[in-house]
Design an enzyme around this catalytic site. Sequence first.
Site, mmCIF file in Angstrom:
data_model
loop_
_atom_site.group_PDB
_atom_site.id
_atom_site.type_symbol
_atom_site.label_atom_id
_atom_site.label_comp_id
_atom_site.label_asym_id
_atom_site.label_seq_id
_atom_site.Cartn_x
_atom_site.Cartn_y
_atom_site.Cartn_z
ATOM 1 N N ASP A 19 0.814 -1.213 0.000
ATOM 2 C CA ASP A 19 0.000 0.000 0.000
ATOM 3 C C ASP A 19 0.849 1.266 0.000
ATOM 4 O OD1 ASP A 19 0.899 -0.538 2.575
ATOM 5 O OD2 ASP A 19 -1.082 -1.047 3.328
ATOM 6 N N ASN B 16 -7.500 -3.652 14.125
ATOM 7 C CA ASN B 16 -8.887 -3.904 13.719
ATOM 8 C C ASN B 16 -8.979 -5.076 12.732
ATOM 9 O OD1 ASN B 16 -7.837 -2.841 11.383
ATOM 10 N ND2 ASN B 16 -9.218 -1.079 11.262
ATOM 11 N N HIS C 191 -7.227 -5.423 9.923
ATOM 12 C CA HIS C 191 -6.975 -5.128 8.500
ATOM 13 C C HIS C 191 -5.673 -5.775 8.029
ATOM 14 C CE1 HIS C 191 -4.768 -1.005 9.321
ATOM 15 N NE2 HIS C 191 -3.906 -1.992 9.326
ATOM 16 N N GLU D 93 -9.727 -2.317 5.214
ATOM 17 C CA GLU D 93 -10.348 -2.081 6.505
ATOM 18 C C GLU D 93 -11.567 -2.991 6.683
ATOM 19 O OE1 GLU D 93 -8.520 -0.508 8.369
ATOM 20 O OE2 GLU D 93 -8.336 1.634 7.982
HETATM 21 C C1 F6R Z 1 1.455 -1.827 6.062
HETATM 22 C C2 F6R Z 1 0.122 -2.392 6.121
HETATM 23 C C3 F6R Z 1 -0.657 -2.515 7.385
HETATM 24 C C4 F6R Z 1 0.181 -2.859 8.606
HETATM 25 C C5 F6R Z 1 -0.684 -2.899 9.865
HETATM 26 C C6 F6R Z 1 0.146 -3.152 11.108
HETATM 27 O O1 F6R Z 1 1.975 -1.818 4.739
HETATM 28 O O2 F6R Z 1 -0.354 -2.768 5.118
HETATM 29 O O3 F6R Z 1 -1.664 -3.475 7.221
HETATM 30 O O4 F6R Z 1 0.788 -4.097 8.415
HETATM 31 O O5 F6R Z 1 -1.357 -1.686 10.016
HETATM 32 O O6 F6R Z 1 1.001 -2.054 11.316
HETATM 33 P P1 F6R Z 1 2.120 -2.083 12.460
HETATM 34 O O7 F6R Z 1 3.100 -3.117 12.046
HETATM 35 O O8 F6R Z 1 2.698 -0.703 12.437
HETATM 36 O O9 F6R Z 1 1.425 -2.421 13.718
#
Ligand code: F6R
Length: 269
Positions: free
Chosen positions: A67, A137, A139, A144
């Site tokens: 992303d 959450n 995702h 989301e």
């Molecule tokens: C990042 C992404 C997100 C993260 C998720 C966890 O490219 O796609 O899905 O993997 O938000 O983020 P952290 O590792 O910062 O807790």
Amino acid sequence: MEVVIFRDEEQVAERAADLLVRMLSVKPRAVFGLATGSTPIVLYRQLIERNRKGEVSFSGVTSFNLDEYLGIAPGDPQSYRSFMDREFFDHVDIDKARTHLPSCEPGDNPQLVGPRYEAMIRKAGGIDLQILGIGQNGHIGFNEPSSSLVSRTRVKTLTPRTMQDNSRLFDPGEIQPRLAITMGIGTIMDARSILLLATGERKAGAVAAMVEGAVSAMCPASILQMHERVTVLIDEPAASKLKNREYYERAARENRALKERFGEFYADG
Ligand code: F6R
């Protein structure tokens, strides 16, 4: 789904690094799906170290990140392109021309970025190994809760929960984007194998919902139950809400024994 529990995030990253390095020894021109966020930073540090010692080369690798924020230029320090350069690409022998993010250049129609990205992934032969983190959450990528479970790369609006979780990474006064372009859940599910990393107590609820909950768009990561080759590497705190922990530990031991006897790519689906 194979669930493997480790003492801490260093051990999680070490196992993940082993798996990537092993894949590269079999397929030096592998295509990786990569993630940003706090979780994979330890993995990237370990890979940088192994590359520095000459234990692995990324020179044949092609990568596609999950992303990118919309409305931030790729050169902005807050962009995921800058994150990947800073945390990984700038320190290893990867050819940056083969590292891709679903970035929207100024003047680009964001609606066209997704289909273009999908075409690039197909042209590269598809993703061999997708690295994922998980949001509190549930995702994956920026898919989301309520995202279509068959979605493709597209623009998504971030939830207030994700905005709040990520606000720690923005200084006061900095503009935090509310939109992102993310690989879809269908795109992620097309990867030939998936490695999800989760560390820390704050991920325990999402991990339990993903592994032991019902498959539901309200926990996008739960769709991974429908993928044939998923390995979930977690530390003790992230495993703290799992009900069937003893079983996962036993299965991980059995799988290790089978892999030692019959080869690397045996996995308990
Ligand atoms: C990042 C992404 C997100 C993260 C998720 C966890 O490219 O796609 O899905 O993997 O938000 O983020 P952290 O590792 O910062 O807790």
